[in-house]
Design an enzyme around this catalytic site. Sequence first.
Site, mmCIF file in Angstrom:
data_model
loop_
_atom_site.group_PDB
_atom_site.id
_atom_site.type_symbol
_atom_site.label_atom_id
_atom_site.label_comp_id
_atom_site.label_asym_id
_atom_site.label_seq_id
_atom_site.Cartn_x
_atom_site.Cartn_y
_atom_site.Cartn_z
ATOM 1 N N ILE A 165 0.863 -1.176 0.000
ATOM 2 C CA ILE A 165 0.000 0.000 0.000
ATOM 3 C C ILE A 165 0.900 1.225 0.000
ATOM 4 C CG2 ILE A 165 -1.547 1.389 1.489
ATOM 5 C CD1 ILE A 165 -3.042 -0.782 0.102
ATOM 6 N N CYS A 166 0.428 2.288 -0.630
ATOM 7 C CA CYS A 166 1.123 3.576 -0.583
ATOM 8 C C CYS A 166 2.571 3.381 -1.073
ATOM 9 C CB CYS A 166 1.026 4.127 0.839
ATOM 10 S SG CYS A 166 1.259 5.916 0.989
ATOM 11 N N THR A 167 3.536 4.004 -0.427
ATOM 12 C CA THR A 167 4.916 3.889 -0.904
ATOM 13 C C THR A 167 5.542 2.534 -0.588
ATOM 14 O OG1 THR A 167 5.716 4.983 1.101
ATOM 15 C CG2 THR A 167 5.339 6.376 -0.821
#
Lengths: 225, 225
Positions: free
Chosen positions: A101-103
């Site tokens: 998820i995300c970075t």
Amino acid sequence: MTKTFDIVFALWPRCAQLDFLGAYEVFAHLPGANLRLASEHGGDLTGALGLPLRDVEKLSDIERCDLLFVGGTADMSAATTPGMLQQLRRLGEDARYVTSICTGSLILGQAGLLRGRRSATHWAFLDQLAQYGAIPDPARTVRDGKFWSGGGVTACVDFALELMADIEDPTYAQMIQLYIEYNPAPPFGSGHPSTAPAEVVEALRARFGEKLGKIGGVVPTTALT
Amino acid sequence: MTKTFDIVFALWPRCAQLDFLGAYEVFAHLPGANLRLASEHGGDLTGALGLPLRDVEKLSDIERCDLLFVGGTADMSAATTPGMLQQLRRLGEDARYVTSICTGSLILGQAGLLRGRRSATHWAFLDQLAQYGAIPDPARTVRDGKFWSGGGVTACVDFALELMADIEDPTYAQMIQLYIEYNPAPPFGSGHPSTAPAEVVEALRARFGEKLGKIGGVVPTTALT
């Protein structure tokens, strides 16, 4: 039903909190789920916003898992040590699902796991995926074979429910959505640059751009493999 | 900007995790935010789904706060000891905002803080609010004076952004929504009984009804004041 489904949340000092905790909330209800929090060194850990965790396992003590989860961070240095990347590669190669998820997608990229794979990440970092040979995909959740990924932070809930439908079944995933009353009603429509007022995007860049390394700017590529 | 805004998350053993962690993620970005995790006895604490926290403060050590947050639980006994209720009353009476998510509203009700107040809670427990003199409101987020509340679990993010707009300003709240990419895209429309397929509601009742004391059933009213 009784078979254990081992899920490893890979953590590090100053890891983004909600990235993994939103997914944790959903996955905890998966039949047979065995949730394991693990970091390179184990023990006590403090999340990016100050959440004080204890009893975190060592990644090297975990033989294998069914699902490897990697959340994001605004501080790539702790997430991409040679030791972290080696553990992510080891667990990821054998896992049934490798997720981010995300970075967290950039971390998997640095670990060399996303070459030729489509992946999502936080909107501000999407272009950065290409440097790892990944194919940036602007969708909120993306599946490419065993690699599942989501956009920024709160995409973790959408992602986890989709994954639960795949692991268990769609009816069960809907039950859990109802259980956690995931019936979102954001007070504003500013959750993505494509819908946020231009002045909100500019204000965010002005205020948090530096904190995030530069939003949409350069993520450190130390330990790039 | 430099003024401290003290936010106390009232916790207890087996407290619901995402209830407070979703709000925590938003409030952490409030200018001057001082986030404090506190329980009746302090120290180590484990959330309902196994999250191992450390260094939790004692509620009785906290003199006052600007915002008191009470999340939910499926185990009211640990949340409604006489000591807990006394601390919630003490901090709540002086706070600028008294807030709750999910069954946290029932805890505030037991503490005697919601008499004559409109309040939201998890859909399965809405009718239970009346026994504390509160006025059940089916909205996802509800404001009645200094009392703000939200529905089940994931309502915490909607609620926290609305509150942030009130505490700071709407542009700032939109910036944080963009920062955490809160652009929800649930894979199913089953987040509320009014939209979920009937078979999903029934399957949830059959599977989790007992675990939750009975969904829509009776919540223990020990320590009712």
